[in-house]
Scaffold this motif. Structure first.
Motif, PDB file in Angstrom:
ATOM      1  N   VAL A   1       4.623  -5.499   5.565  1.00  0.00           N
ATOM      2  CA  VAL A   1       4.073  -4.809   6.911  1.00  0.00           C
ATOM      3  C   VAL A   1       3.495  -6.345   6.861  1.00  0.00           C
ATOM      4  O   VAL A   1       2.650  -7.063   6.731  1.00  0.00           O
ATOM      5  CB  VAL A   1       3.460  -4.351   6.526  1.00  0.00           C
ATOM      6  N   ARG A   2       4.485  -6.975   8.665  1.00  0.00           N
ATOM      7  CA  ARG A   2       4.389  -7.717   8.965  1.00  0.00           C
ATOM      8  C   ARG A   2       3.317  -7.711  10.615  1.00  0.00           C
ATOM      9  O   ARG A   2       4.175  -6.847  11.818  1.00  0.00           O
ATOM     10  CB  ARG A   2       5.130  -8.720   9.520  1.00  0.00           C
ATOM     11  N   LEU A   3       1.640  -7.741  10.466  1.00  0.00           N
ATOM     12  CA  LEU A   3       1.191  -7.947  11.948  1.00  0.00           C
ATOM     13  C   LEU A   3       0.488  -8.846  11.984  1.00  0.00           C
ATOM     14  O   LEU A   3      -0.715  -8.510  12.974  1.00  0.00           O
ATOM     15  CB  LEU A   3       0.646  -6.358  12.102  1.00  0.00           C
ATOM     16  N   ALA A   4       0.896  -9.752  11.603  1.00  0.00           N
ATOM     17  CA  ALA A   4       0.026 -11.466  11.571  1.00  0.00           C
ATOM     18  C   ALA A   4      -0.061 -11.773  13.611  1.00  0.00           C
ATOM     19  O   ALA A   4       1.236 -11.689  13.807  1.00  0.00           O
ATOM     20  CB  ALA A   4       0.737 -12.566  10.562  1.00  0.00           C
ATOM     21  N   GLY A   5      -1.259 -12.173  13.865  1.00  0.00           N
ATOM     22  CA  GLY A   5      -1.420 -12.355  15.181  1.00  0.00           C
ATOM     23  C   GLY A   5      -1.201 -11.340  16.284  1.00  0.00           C
ATOM     24  O   GLY A   5      -1.185 -11.655  17.209  1.00  0.00           O
ATOM     25  N   ALA A   6      -1.312  -9.868  15.132  1.00  0.00           N
ATOM     26  CA  ALA A   6      -1.110  -8.405  16.597  1.00  0.00           C
ATOM     27  C   ALA A   6      -2.445  -9.116  17.313  1.00  0.00           C
ATOM     28  O   ALA A   6      -3.658  -9.277  16.745  1.00  0.00           O
ATOM     29  CB  ALA A   6      -1.324  -7.910  16.045  1.00  0.00           C
ATOM     30  N   ARG A   7      -2.243  -8.039  18.566  1.00  0.00           N
ATOM     31  CA  ARG A   7      -3.348  -7.981  19.759  1.00  0.00           C
ATOM     32  C   ARG A   7      -3.619  -6.592  19.713  1.00  0.00           C
ATOM     33  O   ARG A   7      -2.756  -6.090  20.764  1.00  0.00           O
ATOM     34  CB  ARG A   7      -3.126  -8.482  20.764  1.00  0.00           C
ATOM     35  N   ILE A   8      -4.505  -6.074  19.461  1.00  0.00           N
ATOM     36  CA  ILE A   8      -4.993  -4.251  19.102  1.00  0.00           C
ATOM     37  C   ILE A   8      -5.941  -4.549  19.954  1.00  0.00           C
ATOM     38  O   ILE A   8      -7.216  -4.276  19.409  1.00  0.00           O
ATOM     39  CB  ILE A   8      -4.478  -3.421  17.552  1.00  0.00           C
ATOM     40  N   ALA A   9      -6.085  -3.684  21.196  1.00  0.00           N
ATOM     41  CA  ALA A   9      -6.840  -3.428  22.477  1.00  0.00           C
ATOM     42  C   ALA A   9      -7.593  -2.335  21.165  1.00  0.00           C
ATOM     43  O   ALA A   9      -9.303  -2.367  21.513  1.00  0.00           O
ATOM     44  CB  ALA A   9      -7.051  -2.981  23.622  1.00  0.00           C
ATOM     45  N   GLY A  10      -7.516  -1.260  20.743  1.00  0.00           N
ATOM     46  CA  GLY A  10      -8.592  -0.254  20.125  1.00  0.00           C
ATOM     47  C   GLY A  10      -8.459  -0.700  18.493  1.00  0.00           C
ATOM     48  O   GLY A  10      -8.656  -1.080  17.884  1.00  0.00           O
ATOM     49  N   SER A  11      -8.390   0.988  17.754  1.00  0.00           N
ATOM     50  CA  SER A  11      -9.067   0.628  16.232  1.00  0.00           C
ATOM     51  C   SER A  11      -7.480   0.428  15.385  1.00  0.00           C
ATOM     52  O   SER A  11      -6.175   0.892  16.393  1.00  0.00           O
ATOM     53  CB  SER A  11      -9.696   1.260  15.985  1.00  0.00           C
ATOM     54  N   LEU A  12      -6.992  -0.284  14.404  1.00  0.00           N
ATOM     55  CA  LEU A  12      -6.348  -0.348  13.586  1.00  0.00           C
ATOM     56  C   LEU A  12      -6.332   0.857  11.988  1.00  0.00           C
ATOM     57  O   LEU A  12      -6.986   0.613  11.708  1.00  0.00           O
ATOM     58  CB  LEU A  12      -5.874  -1.741  12.935  1.00  0.00           C
ATOM     59  N   TYR A  13      -5.768   1.867  12.125  1.00  0.00           N
ATOM     60  CA  TYR A  13      -6.078   3.215  10.902  1.00  0.00           C
ATOM     61  C   TYR A  13      -4.432   2.453   9.938  1.00  0.00           C
ATOM     62  O   TYR A  13      -3.052   3.203  10.295  1.00  0.00           O
ATOM     63  CB  TYR A  13      -5.986   4.147  12.487  1.00  0.00           C
ATOM     64  N   LEU A  14      -5.364   2.459   8.763  1.00  0.00           N
ATOM     65  CA  LEU A  14      -4.298   2.249   7.428  1.00  0.00           C
ATOM     66  C   LEU A  14      -5.301   3.422   6.712  1.00  0.00           C
ATOM     67  O   LEU A  14      -5.185   2.786   5.698  1.00  0.00           O
ATOM     68  CB  LEU A  14      -4.810   1.383   6.985  1.00  0.00           C
ATOM     69  N   GLU A  15      -5.464   4.334   6.878  1.00  0.00           N
ATOM     70  CA  GLU A  15      -6.760   5.290   5.817  1.00  0.00           C
ATOM     71  C   GLU A  15      -5.130   5.936   5.049  1.00  0.00           C
ATOM     72  O   GLU A  15      -4.548   6.524   5.364  1.00  0.00           O
ATOM     73  CB  GLU A  15      -7.375   6.607   6.141  1.00  0.00           C
ATOM     74  N   GLY A  16      -5.167   5.794   3.731  1.00  0.00           N
ATOM     75  CA  GLY A  16      -3.948   6.462   2.803  1.00  0.00           C
ATOM     76  C   GLY A  16      -2.828   5.635   2.756  1.00  0.00           C
ATOM     77  O   GLY A  16      -1.938   6.626   2.286  1.00  0.00           O
ATOM     78  N   ALA A  17      -3.019   4.931   3.269  1.00  0.00           N
ATOM     79  CA  ALA A  17      -1.255   3.993   3.327  1.00  0.00           C
ATOM     80  C   ALA A  17      -1.128   3.506   2.357  1.00  0.00           C
ATOM     81  O   ALA A  17      -2.234   2.820   1.284  1.00  0.00           O
ATOM     82  CB  ALA A  17      -1.614   3.272   4.856  1.00  0.00           C
ATOM     83  N   GLU A  18       0.251   3.204   2.066  1.00  0.00           N
ATOM     84  CA  GLU A  18       0.363   2.335   0.672  1.00  0.00           C
ATOM     85  C   GLU A  18       1.370   1.533   1.381  1.00  0.00           C
ATOM     86  O   GLU A  18       2.522   1.472   1.681  1.00  0.00           O
ATOM     87  CB  GLU A  18       0.939   3.533  -0.701  1.00  0.00           C
ATOM     88  N   VAL A  19       1.397   0.440   0.465  1.00  0.00           N
ATOM     89  CA  VAL A  19       1.945  -0.941   1.153  1.00  0.00           C
ATOM     90  C   VAL A  19       2.602  -1.553  -0.846  1.00  0.00           C
ATOM     91  O   VAL A  19       1.396  -2.334  -1.174  1.00  0.00           O
ATOM     92  CB  VAL A  19       1.299  -1.675   1.824  1.00  0.00           C
ATOM     93  N   ALA A  20       3.645  -2.037  -0.414  1.00  0.00           N
ATOM     94  CA  ALA A  20       4.275  -2.787  -1.930  1.00  0.00           C
ATOM     95  C   ALA A  20       5.719  -2.824  -1.436  1.00  0.00           C
ATOM     96  O   ALA A  20       6.473  -2.349  -0.864  1.00  0.00           O
ATOM     97  CB  ALA A  20       4.675  -0.826  -2.787  1.00  0.00           C
ATOM     98  N   ALA A  21       5.784  -4.336  -2.086  1.00  0.00           N
ATOM     99  CA  ALA A  21       6.984  -5.451  -2.113  1.00  0.00           C
ATOM    100  C   ALA A  21       7.110  -5.720  -3.030  1.00  0.00           C
ATOM    101  O   ALA A  21       6.513  -7.291  -2.874  1.00  0.00           O
ATOM    102  CB  ALA A  21       6.671  -5.696  -0.581  1.00  0.00           C
ATOM    103  N   PRO A  22       7.530  -5.558  -3.973  1.00  0.00           N
ATOM    104  CA  PRO A  22       7.777  -5.612  -5.597  1.00  0.00           C
ATOM    105  C   PRO A  22       8.728  -7.803  -5.613  1.00  0.00           C
ATOM    106  O   PRO A  22       9.801  -6.744  -4.683  1.00  0.00           O
ATOM    107  CB  PRO A  22       8.588  -4.836  -6.282  1.00  0.00           C
TER     108      PRO A  22
END
Length: 487
Positions: A142-163
């Motif tokens: 998940v590439r969000l480097a340098g993102a500009r988000i005016a509101g909130s970023l919601y990742l609750e319960g999310a799963e990221v896996a890249a073996p």
């Protein structure tokens, strides 16, 4: 794209778009998008159809267009890089065959909640509202480097896996979030990178599971948080790097398990933190590095302290909870850098600030004993004498005990065997107690020591009393001078 080229499912999405109506292909509320690869044509939508809608779809006067789709299989690559999209994008409970690309795009809102994706390419994206990845499952980076988000970023319960990704799997470095980063229950298999990121509100990583054993699990150097950074009830396998971080509120690691036996489990060197809470959790498996950190309130329970610490130039205003010095001192003795005078002075100041002078004296005594081991042999010998006799001036009553013991020994010895007078006709009556006091106290004379001369073994005893008297007097003066100068 002509509407005649659309499948029935795509036509349904196309017609709903101008009015912002949601389209839900789900057959039951509990179905799993991970099974989406087997969904049929009746709920399959091509990514290029969605791209055409977002970049130039139909409009209807008096309505707000929006892409709101749930329960669909999205085939092909949804590529809106560098595009400006003026309406919300909501693709929930969907199955993506390829990772969406919105690098450097500008969006109103992005919602990929509860979807399954093989990754997300969204670095340098600008979002005027919120980004939602609630309970999303990403099998790639998940590439969000340098993102500009005016509101909130919601990742609750999310799963990221890249073996075997070979790079951070959740990339938020240099991102700017205008409100909160809300990620309780987040699960990341690999490194999470927040270095250089800024969150205006608070960060919630409660009950998160971050795993990158043997390496950095959370890399957040120079991370700036305007509120609290909450990592409660979490499990982190790998190091947490917060070097140079600025956390205005509370860094709360209560009930959290940190494990990185290969090095520092928590590295917060050169950071500035309002409150650091290390409590109610098992001792971290790895070192605690707080070198050069500045902390207003350090909430550290002795049971949560690890077996190895690095505290050189750590400064804090308050230390809670209030514990006896005997429970705080072992942590200072486990400092990897060896004897650090500043650490003892900080602890002394914390005790004096709450009025516990007894604990402050014990810390200073422990400091002198630790310092003694760094001296050459003659310095260690003299320090040992000061410690045994008067506790470096912090236990002056010990000198009185020594004096009374020697006074009793000398008085009994000389009472049983009077020394011979130097001038029998001029000598005063012999008094064994005052004779012993004359020998012990170098600045007081009762006229006994100058009138009588012991012989043999008693003469040796007299020399011993004179020598110990001088040593006691010198150590008392040195200790009292040291204590007064600190006050």
């Amino acid at each position: 794209m002509e509407i005649d080229d659309l499948t029935a499912a795509e036509e349904r999405v196309w017609r709903a778009f101008p009015r912002g109506e949601p389209v839900d292909f789900r057959q039951s509320p509990g179905e799993d998008p991970a099974d989406g690869a087997g969904w049929g044509a009746e709920r399959t939508v091509r990514a290029r159809v969605l791209r055409a809608l977002l970049l130039g779809g139909p409009r209807q006067d008096g309505e707000t267009a929006a892409l709101s789709l749930a329960g669909a299989r999205i085939t092909g690559r949804l590529d809106v890089q560098y595009a400006t999209i003026d309406h919300p994008v909501r693709l929930r409970h969907c199955h993506f065959d390829e990772a969406p690309r919105c690098h450097a795009a500008r969006l109103r809102e992005l919602n990929l909640s509860e979807s399954v994706l093989p990754g997300l390419v969204a670095h340098a994206v600008q979002v005027d509202g919120v980004v939602r990845l609630t309970r999303a499952r990403c099998t790639g980076i998940v590439r969000l480097a340098g993102a500009r988000i005016a509101g909130s970023l919601y990742l609750e319960g999310a799963e990221v896996a890249a073996p075997d990704a070979g790079e951070p799997v959740l990339q938020l470095n240099q991102a700017a979030v205008g409100a909160d980063l809300w990620a309780p229950g987040l699960r990341v298999h690999g490194q999470t990178r927040l270095s250089g990121a800024t969150v205006a509100g608070s960060v919630n990583l409660g009950e998160a599971r971050l795993g990158n054993p043997g390496h950095a699990a959370l890399e957040a150097e120079t991370f700036t948080v305007g509120g609290d950074l909450l990592v409660r009830h979490a499990q982190v396998r790998g190091s947490v790097g917060l070097r140079g971080a600025r956390i205005a509120g509370r860094l709360d690691l209560s009930y959290t398990c940190l494990s990185h036996p290969e090095g520092s489990a928590l590295r917060a060197s050169s950071s500035t933190i309002g409150e650091l809470w290390l409590r109610k959790g098992p001792p971290m498996d790895g070192a605690l590095n707080l070198r050069r950190a500045q902390i207003d309130v350090l909430f550290l329970e002795p049971e949560s302290a690890p077996g190895e610490v690095l505290l050189n130039h750590l400064s804090y205003t308050s230390l809670v909870p209030h514990e006896p010095a005997e429970r705080r001192l072992p942590m200072l003795e486990r400092d990897r850098d060896g004897y650090i005078p500043h650490a003892y002075e900080q602890l002394t100041t914390a005790y004096r600030r709450v009025g516990d002078d007894h604990a402050a004296r014990l810390v200073q005594l422990a400091k002198q004993r630790r310092h003694r081991h760094t001296l050459p042999w003659y310095g260690r010998l003299w320090g040992l004498v000061q410690d045994v006799t008067v506790g470096y001036g912090f236990r002056p009553l010990r000198a009185a005990g020594w004096l009374l013991s020697l006074l009793a020994l000398g008085s009994v010895a000389f009472a049983l065997h009077h020394p011979q007078p130097l001038k029998a006709d001029e000598a005063p009556p012999f008094q064994p107690v005052f004779y012993t006091l004359d020998l012990l106290l170098p600045v007081i004379s009762f006229g006994q020591d100058s009138a009588f001369a012991p012989r043999g073994g008693y003469q040796v005893l007299a020399y011993v009393l004179v020598l110990t008297g001088w040593i006691l007097a010198t150590t008392v003066i040195a200790g009292v001078t040291r204590a007064v100068s600190r006050q």
